[in-house]
Design a protein around this motif. Structure first.
Motif, PDB file in Angstrom:
ATOM      1  N   MET A 155     -61.291  36.424 -39.222  1.00  0.00           N
ATOM      2  CA  MET A 155     -60.098  36.478 -40.067  1.00  0.00           C
ATOM      3  C   MET A 155     -59.246  35.248 -39.810  1.00  0.00           C
ATOM      4  O   MET A 155     -58.950  34.906 -38.678  1.00  0.00           O
ATOM      5  CB  MET A 155     -59.287  37.743 -39.772  1.00  0.00           C
ATOM      6  CG  MET A 155     -58.039  37.888 -40.629  1.00  0.00           C
ATOM      7  SD  MET A 155     -57.152  39.427 -40.283  1.00  0.00           S
ATOM      8  CE  MET A 155     -58.298  40.631 -40.884  1.00  0.00           C
ATOM      9  N   GLN A 156     -58.791  34.567 -40.895  1.00  0.00           N
ATOM     10  CA  GLN A 156     -57.970  33.392 -40.734  1.00  0.00           C
ATOM     11  C   GLN A 156     -56.537  33.788 -40.411  1.00  0.00           C
ATOM     12  O   GLN A 156     -56.070  34.870 -40.700  1.00  0.00           O
ATOM     13  CB  GLN A 156     -57.971  32.581 -42.032  1.00  0.00           C
ATOM     14  CG  GLN A 156     -59.304  31.946 -42.342  1.00  0.00           C
ATOM     15  CD  GLN A 156     -59.225  31.228 -43.667  1.00  0.00           C
ATOM     16  OE1 GLN A 156     -58.966  31.837 -44.685  1.00  0.00           O
ATOM     17  NE2 GLN A 156     -59.423  29.943 -43.635  1.00  0.00           N
ATOM     18  N   GLY A 157     -55.793  32.814 -39.828  1.00  0.00           N
ATOM     19  CA  GLY A 157     -54.382  33.001 -39.615  1.00  0.00           C
ATOM     20  C   GLY A 157     -54.071  33.718 -38.327  1.00  0.00           C
ATOM     21  O   GLY A 157     -54.936  34.094 -37.552  1.00  0.00           O
ATOM     22  N   GLY A 158     -52.740  33.903 -38.064  1.00  0.00           N
ATOM     23  CA  GLY A 158     -52.306  34.592 -36.860  1.00  0.00           C
ATOM     24  C   GLY A 158     -52.597  36.070 -36.940  1.00  0.00           C
ATOM     25  O   GLY A 158     -52.999  36.603 -37.965  1.00  0.00           O
ATOM     26  N   LEU A 214     -50.176  38.661 -48.322  1.00  0.00           N
ATOM     27  CA  LEU A 214     -51.533  38.865 -47.836  1.00  0.00           C
ATOM     28  C   LEU A 214     -52.461  39.196 -49.003  1.00  0.00           C
ATOM     29  O   LEU A 214     -52.043  39.802 -49.992  1.00  0.00           O
ATOM     30  CB  LEU A 214     -51.574  40.028 -46.839  1.00  0.00           C
ATOM     31  CG  LEU A 214     -50.573  40.023 -45.681  1.00  0.00           C
ATOM     32  CD1 LEU A 214     -50.694  41.319 -44.889  1.00  0.00           C
ATOM     33  CD2 LEU A 214     -50.795  38.819 -44.784  1.00  0.00           C
ATOM     34  N   ILE A 215     -53.704  38.802 -48.875  1.00  0.00           N
ATOM     35  CA  ILE A 215     -54.749  39.231 -49.795  1.00  0.00           C
ATOM     36  C   ILE A 215     -55.756  40.017 -48.976  1.00  0.00           C
ATOM     37  O   ILE A 215     -56.389  39.468 -48.067  1.00  0.00           O
ATOM     38  CB  ILE A 215     -55.431  38.037 -50.485  1.00  0.00           C
ATOM     39  CG1 ILE A 215     -54.395  37.177 -51.221  1.00  0.00           C
ATOM     40  CG2 ILE A 215     -56.514  38.527 -51.447  1.00  0.00           C
ATOM     41  CD1 ILE A 215     -54.972  35.886 -51.767  1.00  0.00           C
ATOM     42  N   PRO A 226     -54.302  32.937 -44.138  1.00  0.00           N
ATOM     43  CA  PRO A 226     -54.426  32.771 -45.586  1.00  0.00           C
ATOM     44  C   PRO A 226     -55.433  33.754 -46.181  1.00  0.00           C
ATOM     45  O   PRO A 226     -56.083  34.509 -45.463  1.00  0.00           O
ATOM     46  CB  PRO A 226     -54.924  31.323 -45.726  1.00  0.00           C
ATOM     47  CG  PRO A 226     -54.582  30.656 -44.441  1.00  0.00           C
ATOM     48  CD  PRO A 226     -54.686  31.733 -43.400  1.00  0.00           C
ATOM     49  N   GLY A 227     -55.566  33.695 -47.507  1.00  0.00           N
ATOM     50  CA  GLY A 227     -56.455  34.612 -48.201  1.00  0.00           C
ATOM     51  C   GLY A 227     -57.918  34.285 -47.966  1.00  0.00           C
ATOM     52  O   GLY A 227     -58.270  33.274 -47.350  1.00  0.00           O
TER      53      GLY A 227
END
Length: 551
Positions: free
Chosen positions: A1-4, A49-50, A55-56
Motif C-alpha cells: 500500500m502506498q503512502g503513510g 482516499l481511493i 495515493p490511489g
C-alpha cells in the motif's frame, strides 16, 4: 500500500477482467472515494482516499484496453476524476473536467468508460473539481505497449511508479477559502514521494528494493500543485526512455526537472555498492527550497545511505538546456507498428497562430488569473453539454479572446473562455509568460510538438529556431519566467478540450480555457454520442437527449 499508515481503511479494490471476442479486453474496477486521516508531514490531516489508499491505486493498462471504473463518491461534495494525458479519442465525455461533465453528486456513483486508443506511456489521474487535488485522490496510470509492438529497450526487472508533489498541511477546504477571499497560498509546507516525507538519517522504510545488476523502470510524475521538482538518486544515473507517451533518445541524466503535470520514464541499473541510497525531490524556482527523501535499497543489504545528498541544479538556464536535450526517438514505434518519425510534422503548413499570454490582475479586489485578458469561470451547465444540446448561446459565447493578445493586459474579464478551432487544422500555439514565475500548461485530448522555448517575447521570426525534426510529442509544456514556448499540433480530435495552467492555484482562479473542436459531419466517425449514463445538470437537466449521431 502506498503512502503513510492509514487511520481509516475501506473496502479493497475490486477488479475483474472480461475478454470480448475479436475486440479489445475490458478491465473493470470499483473505486470508493472517501475521506480519511493520514500524516504525510507528521501532522494528521484529512485526505481523499481511493479504496483506503493514499495515493490511489496504480492503473496498469495496455494500448487499446477498455477501462471501466465505477466511482462511488462518498465525500460531502461533488467530485470528478480526470485522466491527465489520455486523449479520449472522439470521447471528451470521459475527460472528467467541469467543462465537459457534471460532477458526481455526493452519495452517488458514476461509471467512466475510456480507452487509451493508440497510446502508450506514463500518466496519472487526479480530482479536477474545486481544490480536491490538494487532498489527494491522485495515482499513477501506465499504458504498456502491446506485445506485438517492439519497445526500444530490454524488458526491465520491474516497473515502478514514483509520484512526487508539493504538499500543504492545511485542508483543501481551508485552502479554497484562502483563494476565494483573495489570498494566495504561499510556499508549500513540504514535498512527498509516493505520499511520504522522509528525513535524512531517519528511520525510513525503503520504497523500492533492487537486485544487484538488474535494471528497473521508474515512471516519475509530478502530481503537485505549483512547484517544479528536481528528482535525483544518490550515485545512480537515470536513462530517460519515455516522456508523456513518446519514446525519446536515450540520454543519461544525474537529475531531472519535472514540471507540474509532467511524467518521465527512466531506466536505473543497480550497478553500485550493495547498500541503500536516497532518492531526492526538491522544489525549484521558489524563494525557499523544500525537499524530501525516499530510500531505494539493494536486496539483502542493511547498509544505510550516506547523509551526503546530491545537490540540485541552480537557475532556470540549466533547466532550459535540459529541455532542449530532449529528442523524439524517430525510429522507435509507439502504440502503432510504424516508427514515430514517419509523421513529418515539420512539413505541414500552419493554418492558424494563437498566442496565449497569462496574466495576474485584481478583480473586485481579489486576485484572478487568465489568458489574453479573460479569466475563465465554469458555468452551471458544462460547456460540452450546452453545445451538444444546441443551447450554447444561453451559457457562453465563443471566441471572447483574440488570437493575438494586447501588448499589455491591465484588466481581466471574468466569463467562460471558449475558442472555436476548425476540425483537423494544423495550429501553432505560443504560450507567452510575462511574469517572473514558472508556468506549466496542459492540453487535453491531444498531444503536441513542443518545438521551442526561449527568453523574451515571441515574434514570427522566432520560427527559424523551431525544432521541426524531432521535438517530443507530449501534452504538457513549461514556460520559463519572462519567456515563451511554442507548440504545433493538428486538432484532429473532435470534442471540448481544456487548456489549463498546471499551477492549480492559477487554474482555480481562471487561468484555463476550452477549445471547441467540432466535426461538421456530426458523425460517429468523428465523435461518439453522449453516454446514456451521463449526469445532466444546469439548463439541460431533465431534457431528452438529442438525436444521436450515425455513421
Amino acid at each position: 500500500m502506498q503512502g503513510g499508515r492509514l487511520l481509516t481503511v475501506f473496502v479493497c479494490l475490486v477488479s475483474t477482467v472480461a475478454l470480448v471476442n475479436a475486440g479489445d479486453p475490458y478491465f473493470y474496477y470499483t473505486w470508493n472515494v472517501t475521506y480519511g486521516t493520514v500524516a504525510p508531514l507528521g501532522i494528521p490531516q484529512q485526505v481523499i482516499l481511493i479504496n483506503g489508499q493514499f495515493p490511489g491505486p496504480n492503473l496498469n493498462s495496455t494500448s487499446n484496453n477498455n477501462i471501466v471504473i465505477n466511482v462511488f463518491n462518498n465525500l460531502d461534495e461533488p467530485f470528478l476524476f480526470t485522466w491527465s494525458g489520455l486523449q479520449h479519442r472522439k470521447n471528451s465525455w470521459q475527460d472528467g473536467v467541469t467543462g465537459t461533465s457534471c460532477p458526481i453528486p455526493a452519495g452517488t456513483n458514476f461509471t467512466y468508460h475510456f480507452q487509451p486508443k493508440d497510446q502508450i506511456g506514463s500518466y496519472f489521474y487526479y480530482p479536477s473539481t474545486a481544490l480536491h487535488r490538494f487532498a489527494g485522490g491522485f495515482g499513477g496510470l501506465r499504458v504498456n505497449s502491446r506485445l506485438l509492438i517492439p519497445v526500444p529497450y530490454a524488458d526491465p526487472e520491474d516497473d515502478h511508479t514514483i509520484l512526487i508533489n508539493d504538499w500543504y498541511t492545511k485542508s483543501h477546504t481551508a485552502l479554497k477559502t484562502f483563494l476565494d477571499s483573495g489570498r494566495t497560498l504561499g510556499l508549500p509546507d513540504g514535498v512527498l514521494i509516493n505520499g511520504k516525507s522522509g528525513k535524512v538519517g531517519g528511520p525510513n522504510t525503503p520504497l523500492f528494493t533492487m537486485k544487484p545488476g538488474k535494471t528497473y523502470k521508474y515512471r516519475i510524475c509530478n502530481v503537485g500543485f505549483k512547484s517544479t521538482l528536481n528528482f535525483r538518486i544518490q550515485g545512480h544515473k537515470m536513462k530517460l526512455v519515455e516522456m508523456e507517451g513518446s519514446h525519446v533518445l536515450q540520454n543519461d541524466y544525474d537529475s531531472l526537472d519535472v514540471h507540474v503535470g509532467q511524467c518521465f520514464a527512466v531506466l536505473v541499473t543497480a550497478d553500485q555498492e550493495a547498500k541503500s541510497y536516497y532518492m531526492v525531490a526538491s522544489t525549484r524556482f521558489l524563494k525557499k527550497e523544500v525537499s524530501t527523501v525516499g530510500v531505494m535499497s539493494y536486496e539483502g543489504s542493511n547498509v544505510q545511505p550516506s547523509n551526503e545528498l546530491p545537490k540540485a541544479p541552480v537557475g532556470w538556464a540549466w533547466s532550459l538546456n535540459q529541455f532542449r536535450s530532449f529528442r523524439w526517438n524517430l525510429t522507435a514505434s509507439a502504440a502503432r507498428p510504424n516508427p514515430q518519425g514517419s509523421y513529418h510534422y515539420g512539413k505541414i503548413n500552419i493554418t492558424r497562430t494563437i498566442k496565449l499570454a497569462n496574466s495576474k490582475n485584481l478583480v473586485d479586489g481579489k486576485v484572478r488569473f487568465g489568458f489574453n485578458g479573460v479569466s475563465h469561470v465554469d458555468p452551471e451547465t458544462p460547456l460540452k453539454l450546452a453545445e451538444y444540446f444546441e443551447m450554447s448561446e444561453k451559457v457562453f459565447k465563443y471566441n471572447v479572446i483574440k488570437d493575438e493578445p494586447a501588448a499589455k493586459i491591465t484588466t481581466l474579464t471574468v466569463e467562460p473562455n471558449v475558442l472555436n478551432i476548425t476540425f483537423r487544422t494544423f495550429v501553432e500555439i505560443v504560450f507567452e509568460n510575462h511574469e517572473k514565475s514558472m508556468q506549466s500548461f496542459h492540453l487535453d485530448g491531444h498531444s503536441f510538438f513542443s518545438v521551442a522555448s526561449e527568453p523574451g517575447r515571441w515574434t514570427p521570426e522566432k520560427r527559424s529556431n523551431y525544432n521541426l525534426l524531432d521535438a517530443v510529442s507530449r501534452h504538457t509544456v513549461q514556460v520559463y519566467p519572462k519567456s515563451w514556448s511554442a507548440i504545433l499540433l493538428t486538432f484532429d480530435n473532435a470534442g471540448m478540450w481544456n487548456i489549463r495552467s498546471e499551477n492549480w492555484e492559477r487554474r482555480y482562479l481562471g487561468e484555463q480555457m476550452y477549445v471547441s473542436v467540432l466535426s461538421p459531419e456530426k458523425s460517429l466517425r468523428d465523435e461518439y454520442n453522449i453516454p446514456l449514463n451521463t449526469n445532466l445538470c444546469g439548463i439541460v437537466k431533465g431534457l431528452p437527449l438529442p438525436t444521436p449521431y450515425t455513421i
